[in-house]
Design an enzyme around this catalytic site. Structure first.
Site, mmCIF file in Angstrom:
data_model
loop_
_atom_site.group_PDB
_atom_site.id
_atom_site.type_symbol
_atom_site.label_atom_id
_atom_site.label_comp_id
_atom_site.label_asym_id
_atom_site.label_seq_id
_atom_site.Cartn_x
_atom_site.Cartn_y
_atom_site.Cartn_z
ATOM 1 N N SER A 7 0.841 -1.195 0.000
ATOM 2 C CA SER A 7 0.000 0.000 0.000
ATOM 3 C C SER A 7 0.878 1.246 0.000
ATOM 4 O O SER A 7 1.546 1.550 0.995
ATOM 5 C CB SER A 7 -0.906 -0.003 1.232
ATOM 6 N N HIS A 31 -0.970 -1.728 -4.070
ATOM 7 C CA HIS A 31 -2.314 -1.393 -3.584
ATOM 8 C C HIS A 31 -2.418 0.140 -3.523
ATOM 9 O O HIS A 31 -1.622 0.799 -2.862
ATOM 10 C CB HIS A 31 -2.469 -2.010 -2.189
ATOM 11 N N ASP A 33 -4.705 3.266 -2.528
ATOM 12 C CA ASP A 33 -5.860 3.677 -1.724
ATOM 13 C C ASP A 33 -6.438 4.990 -2.247
ATOM 14 O O ASP A 33 -5.800 6.035 -2.141
ATOM 15 C CB ASP A 33 -5.438 3.859 -0.263
ATOM 16 N N MET A 35 -9.154 7.730 -1.713
ATOM 17 C CA MET A 35 -10.061 8.229 -0.658
ATOM 18 C C MET A 35 -10.630 9.586 -1.048
ATOM 19 O O MET A 35 -9.916 10.423 -1.606
ATOM 20 C CB MET A 35 -9.294 8.378 0.652
ATOM 21 N N HIS A 64 -8.132 0.404 -4.493
ATOM 22 C CA HIS A 64 -9.072 0.245 -3.367
ATOM 23 C C HIS A 64 -9.878 1.543 -3.251
ATOM 24 O O HIS A 64 -9.367 2.553 -2.780
ATOM 25 C CB HIS A 64 -8.251 -0.040 -2.099
ATOM 26 N N MET A 66 -12.174 3.841 -1.677
ATOM 27 C CA MET A 66 -12.854 4.233 -0.429
ATOM 28 C C MET A 66 -13.566 5.550 -0.685
ATOM 29 O O MET A 66 -13.154 6.618 -0.215
ATOM 30 C CB MET A 66 -11.826 4.343 0.699
ATOM 31 N N MET A 135 -11.313 -5.399 5.923
ATOM 32 C CA MET A 135 -10.602 -4.279 6.551
ATOM 33 C C MET A 135 -10.380 -4.611 8.021
ATOM 34 O O MET A 135 -11.338 -4.855 8.761
ATOM 35 C CB MET A 135 -11.421 -2.977 6.450
ATOM 36 N N ASP A 173 -6.496 -6.046 5.100
ATOM 37 C CA ASP A 173 -5.889 -4.719 4.929
ATOM 38 C C ASP A 173 -5.991 -3.921 6.231
ATOM 39 O O ASP A 173 -7.084 -3.616 6.688
ATOM 40 C CB ASP A 173 -6.653 -3.998 3.802
HETATM 41 C C1 DX5 Z 1 -6.386 2.098 5.124
HETATM 42 C C2 DX5 Z 1 -5.886 1.589 3.820
HETATM 43 C C3 DX5 Z 1 -4.770 0.635 3.914
HETATM 44 C C4 DX5 Z 1 -3.547 1.189 4.611
HETATM 45 C C5 DX5 Z 1 -2.847 0.050 5.269
HETATM 46 O O1 DX5 Z 1 -7.565 2.750 4.912
HETATM 47 O O2 DX5 Z 1 -6.925 0.932 3.116
HETATM 48 O O3 DX5 Z 1 -4.426 0.080 2.653
HETATM 49 O O4 DX5 Z 1 -2.683 1.863 3.751
HETATM 50 O O5 DX5 Z 1 -1.783 0.549 5.986
HETATM 51 P P1 DX5 Z 1 -1.113 -0.241 7.179
HETATM 52 O O6 DX5 Z 1 -0.689 -1.559 6.648
HETATM 53 O O7 DX5 Z 1 0.011 0.643 7.580
HETATM 54 O O8 DX5 Z 1 -2.165 -0.391 8.262
HETATM 55 ZN ZN ZN Z 2 -6.394 -0.147 1.319
#
Ligand code: DX5
Ligand code: ZN
Length: 213
Positions: A7, A31, A33, A35, A64, A66, A135, A173
């Site tokens: 990520s 990965h 993210d 958001m 991903h 979100m 999650m 995750d």
């Molecule tokens: C959180 C993300 C994750 C995050 C994981 O909302 O979806 O992908 O980056 O980070 P770590 O592994 O540091 O918890």
């Molecule tokens: Zn994620």
């Protein structure tokens, strides 16, 4: 075999390409993210960052989403050549349609569950998805503490695979590191998404050797 997914939220973004190259030998996918500051209380990457990542690596990229109304963004990521899109069950009014919109063009479709969302909500869709992303932190930030109750959900999904003879990935995750990776894999997860666990890990090779054999 367990897959490692990096990520980039936890990478040093001032040298993104270098960071990707640094961890590349130890991972299987990237990965990303996405958001929107609405579905989750943080704002992150959109299309230009996806393109920057894609031009830095041959590895598959999992986006991903979100965001609320993820279906508004699926088309564009598909056009840009995404390998997999993960949407949240909590954000999709027409989950079946969105999953098939992704799959129809040959991309993988995963569905994700927030920590408070039960696995039972996936009963009608589980035969259609390529994977489930559990999650194990409340989405929004890297570096949070693993929520142990997520293990029950991973076990339940694993049970479904056996009981119904289904073949789908179980990804997890949030808060995955040397300590939490073991119980998660024992419970049935086969993709570990890690931010801190990969980019802030001095012994990434050992972790990778241990799980990716
Ligand atoms: C959180 C993300 C994750 C995050 C994981 O909302 O979806 O992908 O980056 O980070 P770590 O592994 O540091 O918890
Ligand atoms: Zn994620």
């Amino acid at each position: 075999m367990v897959r490692f997914s990096a990520s980039i939220l936890a990478a040093d973004l001032s040298k993104l390409e270098k960071e990707i190259k640094r961890v590349e030998p130890y991972i299987d996918e990237i990965h990303l993210d996405v958001m929107d500051g609405h579905f989750v209380p943080n704002l992150t990457f959109a299309y230009p960052i996806f393109e920057a990542v894609k031009s830095s690596t041959q590895l598959p990229i999992d986006v991903h989403l979100m965001v609320t109304n993820p279906e508004f963004h699926v088309e564009k990521f598909l056009q840009l050549g995404v390998s997999r899109i993960t949407v949240h069950v909590e954000a999709c009014t027409h989950l079946h349609r969105t999953i098939w919109q992704i799959k129809e063009v040959g991309s993988e479709a995963f569905v994700s569950l927030n920590p408070a969302t039960p696995v039972s909500l996936l009963e009608q869709i589980i035969g259609d998805v390529d994977g489930v992303l559990v999650m194990s932190v409340n989405p929004g930030f890297s570096g949070q503490k693993f929520i142990a109750k997520s293990l029950e959900k991973i076990r339940k999904l694993h049970e479904w695979k056996e009981r119904y003879g289904l073949d789908f990935y179980i990804a997890v995750d949030g808060g995955i590191n040397e300590l939490t990776a073991h119980p998660v894999v024992d419970a049935g997860a086969n993709i570990l998404v890690m931010g801190y666990g990969i980019f802030k890990n001095d012994n990434l090779k050992a972790l990778s050797d241990n799980f990716r054999k």
